[in-house]
Every structure is written in C-alpha cells, then in structure tokens.
Design a protein around this motif. Structure first.
Motif, short mmCIF file in Angstrom:
data_model
loop_
_atom_site.label_atom_id
_atom_site.label_comp_id
_atom_site.label_asym_id
_atom_site.label_seq_id
_atom_site.Cartn_x
_atom_site.Cartn_y
_atom_site.Cartn_z
N GLN A 136 151.30 21.66 -149.63
CA GLN A 136 150.06 21.69 -150.38
C GLN A 136 149.47 23.10 -150.22
OE1 GLN A 136 149.08 19.13 -152.28
NE2 GLN A 136 150.90 18.00 -151.58
N VAL A 137 149.80 23.96 -151.16
CA VAL A 137 149.37 25.35 -151.07
C VAL A 137 147.98 25.52 -151.67
CG1 VAL A 137 149.93 27.73 -151.69
CG2 VAL A 137 151.76 26.10 -151.19
N THR A 138 147.10 26.20 -150.95
CA THR A 138 145.75 26.47 -151.42
C THR A 138 145.48 27.97 -151.31
OG1 THR A 138 144.78 26.16 -149.22
CG2 THR A 138 144.98 24.21 -150.62
N VAL A 139 144.28 28.37 -151.71
CA VAL A 139 143.89 29.77 -151.57
C VAL A 139 143.68 30.08 -150.09
CG1 VAL A 139 142.81 29.88 -153.84
CG2 VAL A 139 141.45 29.20 -151.86
N PRO A 140 143.79 31.34 -149.70
CA PRO A 140 143.60 31.69 -148.28
C PRO A 140 142.15 31.59 -147.85
CG PRO A 140 143.95 33.66 -149.61
CD PRO A 140 144.18 32.50 -150.52
N GLY A 141 141.94 31.63 -146.53
CA GLY A 141 140.59 31.64 -146.01
C GLY A 141 139.93 32.99 -146.20
N ALA A 142 138.73 33.10 -145.66
CA ALA A 142 137.97 34.35 -145.80
C ALA A 142 138.30 35.32 -144.67
CB ALA A 142 136.48 34.05 -145.81
N PRO A 143 138.48 36.60 -144.98
CA PRO A 143 138.65 37.60 -143.93
C PRO A 143 137.41 37.64 -143.03
CG PRO A 143 139.32 38.48 -146.05
CD PRO A 143 138.63 37.18 -146.32
N THR A 144 137.57 38.15 -141.83
CA THR A 144 136.47 38.22 -140.88
C THR A 144 136.30 39.65 -140.35
OG1 THR A 144 137.95 37.65 -139.04
CG2 THR A 144 136.83 35.83 -140.17
N GLY A 145 135.23 39.83 -139.58
CA GLY A 145 135.01 41.12 -138.92
C GLY A 145 134.91 42.30 -139.86
N VAL A 146 134.25 42.14 -141.00
CA VAL A 146 134.16 43.23 -141.98
C VAL A 146 133.17 44.29 -141.50
CG1 VAL A 146 133.62 43.85 -144.37
CG2 VAL A 146 134.73 41.66 -143.84
N SER A 147 133.60 45.53 -141.48
CA SER A 147 132.72 46.64 -141.09
C SER A 147 132.94 47.81 -142.04
CB SER A 147 132.99 47.08 -139.65
OG SER A 147 134.32 47.56 -139.51
N ALA A 148 131.90 48.60 -142.24
CA ALA A 148 131.97 49.73 -143.17
C ALA A 148 131.56 51.01 -142.46
CB ALA A 148 131.06 49.49 -144.37
N THR A 149 132.32 52.08 -142.73
CA THR A 149 132.03 53.39 -142.14
C THR A 149 131.91 54.42 -143.26
OG1 THR A 149 133.31 52.82 -140.16
CG2 THR A 149 132.81 55.15 -140.52
N ALA A 150 130.74 55.05 -143.36
CA ALA A 150 130.50 56.03 -144.42
C ALA A 150 131.11 57.37 -144.06
CB ALA A 150 129.00 56.18 -144.67
#
Length: 272
Positions: free
Chosen positions: A124-138
């Motif tokens: 039973q294939v579904t969409v993947p989960g949500a990524p975690t630990g998102v960080s942004a560096t300018a």
C-alpha cells in the motif's frame, strides 16, 4: 549456446517474465539488476538496488520484480514497466531466496541467517512523510535550506524534494520554489532586505507529501562593501575609494595630463 550477454559484477540470481520476454539478473557485487530484452539478448536497463542482491522473482500479472538484498535485510521492488525501484521492504536476517504467488500477489522471502520466511503482502504505497529539521542560512544573493529526510518514504523511494519560499515582509515577492535530490537546496531570486521563511516537501512515485514545519525567518540582505574615508566619491556611490588610493589616482592623473601637454607643446613649430 546461442548468445553471451555481458551484465554486471558477479551475476547471481536470475528470473524471467515470459509475458514481456524480459530477463532480470541480480549482480551480487555490483548492487544492480540487469534487464535483458529476450528478443535481442541485449541489456536495456541497469537498475540500482540494495547491497549484494541475490534472489530474483517476477510477478508476471503485475509486472513486478522482487530482489533480495543480502546486506541490510531488504527486498527491492521493481516496476517492470519503468525499470525503477518503487519500494524497499524490510525482510529478515540475510534474505536469499524469493518466490511469488501471482494469484494472491504475495512474495515469500527465505531469510538465510534468521531461520524465518518473510511474507510480503500487496504494497500500500502512499506519499512520503514531511521532512524535519528545516533551517535556512542567508548568504549573498541566496539562501541555503537544509533539512532531514522524512521518517517514512510511503513505501516508495523518495525521488526529490521541493523548497518553497514565503516572503513575510512583502507576501507578493514570495512563492519561489526550487527542487533537488537532497539537503541542502539553494534558493535564489529573493528580494534584498525582505525576510523569508521556508518549507520542504518530499516526493515519491505517488506524489508530494505534506510540507514540513516552517523554518525560522531569515533576511535576504545583499552584500554591500562600504570602504572607509571615501571623501573623493559622491556620497552613497558604490565607487567610493579609500583616501590614500584616491589621492594616488588623482596625482597620477595630473601627472599623465601634464605629460600629455608637454608632448603636445614639443611638437608645435614656431616660425619667427
């Protein structure tokens, strides 16, 4: 023998799909499966799978190939139509042999070191989960967005990630999206001085999963170098120069100008 077909390193298991006249060979050392067209005896595709693939079985009804991977205790599931791995299933310890019940669409895997048999029911294939630990560096002119892959791939290998930017200063300047195969992903085309947040989604053969939690806001500031003591430049000019260098250029310019005038005068003839 009518033909010899060159495949991958240390070929081991082999299986045939009689319906499509296709042969699948597990290359133990190469970590791949060679796909051979039976009509021409040529390799038409090489599919990367897990570590040390050994056993191969085909479900002709669903055109699905099951490959046991000695290292990692997993089974790679290949879509015969696209020659891509659509799922990776955990089996037992050192899976070797594999067989398929086509009527019930069930695969059976013999686990050599575990003394067990794993039963793989229809996936039973579904969409993947949500990524975690998102960080942004300018950085100058861009933002680097890092993240951790989701805990669940939905039963299908993740094929890519998409980062979406949101401009919290001027919403109309947001909406930029950039895709990549892994972390980090660099986003460009942002407005200088505006503050941005970012989310990341993962995609597999079914589609895109849920978005990650929003990153902390960062400001996209354009790098501007303001040299000290720019007395010879117009205020705010990007061409301002330090006083010492400006003075040297000024003196040099006058010297060159004076030299040019002397040369001009030396070429003038006076008749008296």
């Amino acid at each position: 023998m009518t033909a010899t077909v060159t495949v991958g390193d240390r070929p081991y298991g082999v299986a045939v799909n009689e319906e499509t006249n296709t042969v699948y060979v597990a290359n133990y050392r190469g970590g791949t499966v060679s796909v051979i067209a039976g009509a021409s005896n040529t390799v038409t595709a090489t599919v990367p799978v897990g570590g040390h693939p050994i056993g191969v079985a085909v479900n002709e009804t669903t055109n699905t190939v099951y490959v046991t991977n000695d290292v990692g205790g997993r089974v790679s599931v290949i879509d015969g139509a696209s020659n891509t791995v659509t799922a990776t299933v955990t089996a037992g310890n050192t899976p070797y042999g594999v067989a398929v019940n086509e009527t019930r669409n069930i695969a059976y895997v013999a686990n050599y070191s575990g003394g067990t048999v794993s039963v793989i029911a229809p996936l039973q294939v579904t969409v993947p989960g949500a990524p975690t630990g998102v960080s942004a560096t300018a950085r100058s002119g861009q933002v680097s967005v890092a993240f951790t892959p989701p805990a669940s791939d939905g039963g299908s290998v993740i094929t890519g990630y998409t980062v979406t930017a949101t401009d919290t200063t001027t919403p109309g300047n947001g909406g930029q999206t950039v895709s990549g195969t892994g972390s980090p992903i660099v986003v460009t085309g942002l407005t200088s001085g505006d503050s941005y947040t970012f989310t990341v989604t993962a995609t597999n053969t079914v589609g895109a999963g849920a978005a990650s939690i929003t990153s902390s806001a960062v400001s996209q500031v354009k790098l501007v170098v303001t040299p000290p003591d720019s007395s010879l430049a117009i205020t705010g000019s990007p061409y301002a120069l330090p006083m010492g260098l400006a003075g040297l250029l000024l003196i040099s310019g006058l010297a060159v100008l004076g030299s040019a005038r002397l040369r001009s005068q030396s070429r003038t003839l006076h008749v008296g």
